[in-house]
Design an enzyme around this catalytic site. Structure first.
Site, PDB file in Angstrom:
ATOM      1  N   GLY A 155       0.840  -1.186   0.000  1.00  0.00           N
ATOM      2  CA  GLY A 155       0.000   0.000   0.000  1.00  0.00           C
ATOM      3  C   GLY A 155       0.872   1.231   0.000  1.00  0.00           C
ATOM      4  N   CYS A 177       5.608  -5.815   1.681  1.00  0.00           N
ATOM      5  CA  CYS A 177       6.041  -4.468   1.323  1.00  0.00           C
ATOM      6  C   CYS A 177       5.619  -3.468   2.413  1.00  0.00           C
ATOM      7  CB  CYS A 177       5.494  -4.093  -0.055  1.00  0.00           C
ATOM      8  SG  CYS A 177       6.335  -2.672  -0.814  1.00  0.00           S
ATOM      9  N   PHE A 178       4.578  -2.690   2.204  1.00  0.00           N
ATOM     10  CA  PHE A 178       4.096  -1.747   3.212  1.00  0.00           C
ATOM     11  C   PHE A 178       3.745  -2.477   4.504  1.00  0.00           C
ATOM     12  CE2 PHE A 178       0.981   1.279   5.019  1.00  0.00           C
ATOM     13  CZ  PHE A 178       1.675   2.476   4.867  1.00  0.00           C
ATOM     14  N   GLY A 179       3.238  -3.714   4.371  1.00  0.00           N
ATOM     15  CA  GLY A 179       2.886  -4.505   5.542  1.00  0.00           C
ATOM     16  C   GLY A 179       4.099  -4.864   6.378  1.00  0.00           C
ATOM     17  N   MET A 180       5.247  -5.064   5.740  1.00  0.00           N
ATOM     18  CA  MET A 180       6.481  -5.275   6.491  1.00  0.00           C
ATOM     19  C   MET A 180       6.882  -3.990   7.212  1.00  0.00           C
ATOM     20  SD  MET A 180      10.335  -6.111   5.079  1.00  0.00           S
ATOM     21  CE  MET A 180      11.734  -5.317   5.874  1.00  0.00           C
ATOM     22  N   GLN A 181       6.786  -2.870   6.515  1.00  0.00           N
ATOM     23  CA  GLN A 181       7.166  -1.596   7.122  1.00  0.00           C
ATOM     24  C   GLN A 181       6.309  -1.284   8.345  1.00  0.00           C
ATOM     25  OE1 GLN A 181       6.942   1.235   3.909  1.00  0.00           O
ATOM     26  NE2 GLN A 181       8.503   0.166   2.701  1.00  0.00           N
ATOM     27  N   GLU A 241       7.563   8.750   4.301  1.00  0.00           N
ATOM     28  CA  GLU A 241       6.441   8.785   3.355  1.00  0.00           C
ATOM     29  C   GLU A 241       5.281   9.578   3.940  1.00  0.00           C
ATOM     30  OE1 GLU A 241       3.619   5.727   0.736  1.00  0.00           O
ATOM     31  OE2 GLU A 241       5.106   4.930   2.140  1.00  0.00           O
ATOM     32  N   ARG A 289       9.423   2.526  -3.184  1.00  0.00           N
ATOM     33  CA  ARG A 289      10.394   3.613  -3.069  1.00  0.00           C
ATOM     34  C   ARG A 289      10.982   3.722  -1.671  1.00  0.00           C
ATOM     35  NH1 ARG A 289       6.447   6.471  -6.425  1.00  0.00           N
ATOM     36  NH2 ARG A 289       7.387   6.920  -8.460  1.00  0.00           N
ATOM     37  N   HIS A 307       7.451  -8.411  -3.344  1.00  0.00           N
ATOM     38  CA  HIS A 307       6.076  -8.843  -3.648  1.00  0.00           C
ATOM     39  C   HIS A 307       6.051 -10.308  -4.106  1.00  0.00           C
ATOM     40  CE1 HIS A 307       3.934  -4.967  -3.348  1.00  0.00           C
ATOM     41  NE2 HIS A 307       5.128  -4.461  -3.633  1.00  0.00           N
ATOM     42  N   GLU A 326       3.655 -12.281  -4.302  1.00  0.00           N
ATOM     43  CA  GLU A 326       2.463 -12.621  -5.089  1.00  0.00           C
ATOM     44  C   GLU A 326       2.734 -12.561  -6.586  1.00  0.00           C
ATOM     45  OE1 GLU A 326       2.100  -8.126  -4.427  1.00  0.00           O
ATOM     46  OE2 GLU A 326       2.898  -9.884  -3.364  1.00  0.00           O
TER      47      GLU A 326
END
Length: 237
Positions: free
Chosen positions: A48, A75-79, A99, A164, A209, A211
């Site tokens: 996300g 991705c964002f879920g790891m962050q 961000e 990014r 990713h 997926e």
């Protein structure tokens, strides 16, 4: 959005029921977290962007960590899992991502350089973001004996990226002190690719990713392992 996974089925058959949860409903309402997630068998926070709903995703990661619910952050879920550990375990109360705006504690930030093959790729932190994604397939080195190395059956992997922002490696020592292990790094050791918790049944976050390399009849090993963990969890709740 958050995917709450429910497992059902018999014998070796697995039926997965996905409940899409709007993460904003968790912000400022901890009772909603318990109500929506106490009976789920696993939690997936996908990729996300932007600050909207981020606090709710952090709360979902916290619930998974505190209640031994399998957690998969992509991705964002790891962050968000990293920010959760920083805020609630490492004592970095103002931990945030650039961000979301300026922050005193940039635990997640816009990385200004990384290796693309043998070539150093650079970008200006305050410059035009067009074309500055870390995009495409990149190698990663997994820590021997880690959960992810066991899942992959290897310590050298290649996965596809599209982002990014990266976890700031300067915070790794403080995060590892509270149990969040960085079990996958870029080959140059500069960019965190995977986090996991050794004190949890199944808690993994990946910057890439998976997926994009998964197929219905050839699922990515991380998804297979995640669903297997949900199946184990379903017998406990």
């Amino acid at each position: 959005m958050i995917e709450a996974i429910y497992h059902g089925g018999m014998a070796n058959n697995v039926r997965v029921r996905i409940d899409w949860v709007e993460s904003e409903t968790f912000e400022g309402a901890p009772e909603n977290v318990i109500e929506r997630l106490e009976n789920v068998h696993a939690i997936l926070v996908p990729g996300g962007f932007g600050e909207r709903g981020a606090l709710g995703k952090i709360e979902a990661a916290r619930f998974a960590r505190e209640n031994d619910v399998p957690y998969f952050g992509i991705c964002f879920g790891m962050q968000m899992a990293v920010l959760e550990a920083a805020r609630h375990m490492a004592g970095i109360k103002e931990a945030s991502s650039t961000e979301f705006g300026n922050t005193k504690e940039p635990v997640v930030g816009l990385m200004t350089e990384w290796l693309n093959g043998n070539e150093l790729t650079q970008r200006a932190a305050g410059g035009n973001l067009g074309g500055t994604m870390r995009l495409g397939a990149y190698q990663a080195t997994l820590k021997a004996g880690s959960k992810v190395a066991e899942i992959y059956g290897d310590t050298e992997i290649s996965e596809r990226h599209r982002h990014r922002y990266e976890v700031n490696r300067d915070y790794i020592p403080r995060l590892e002190e509270c149990g969040l292990k960085f079990s996958g790094m870029s080959p140059d050791g500069l960019l965190p690719e995977i986090v996991e918790r050794e004190d949890h049944p199944w808690f993994i976050g990946v910057q890439y990713h998976p997926e994009l390399k998964s197929r219905p009849f050839a699922p990515h090993p991380l998804f297979s392992s995640f669903i297997a963990a949900a199946k184990v969890r379903s017998r406990l709740v």
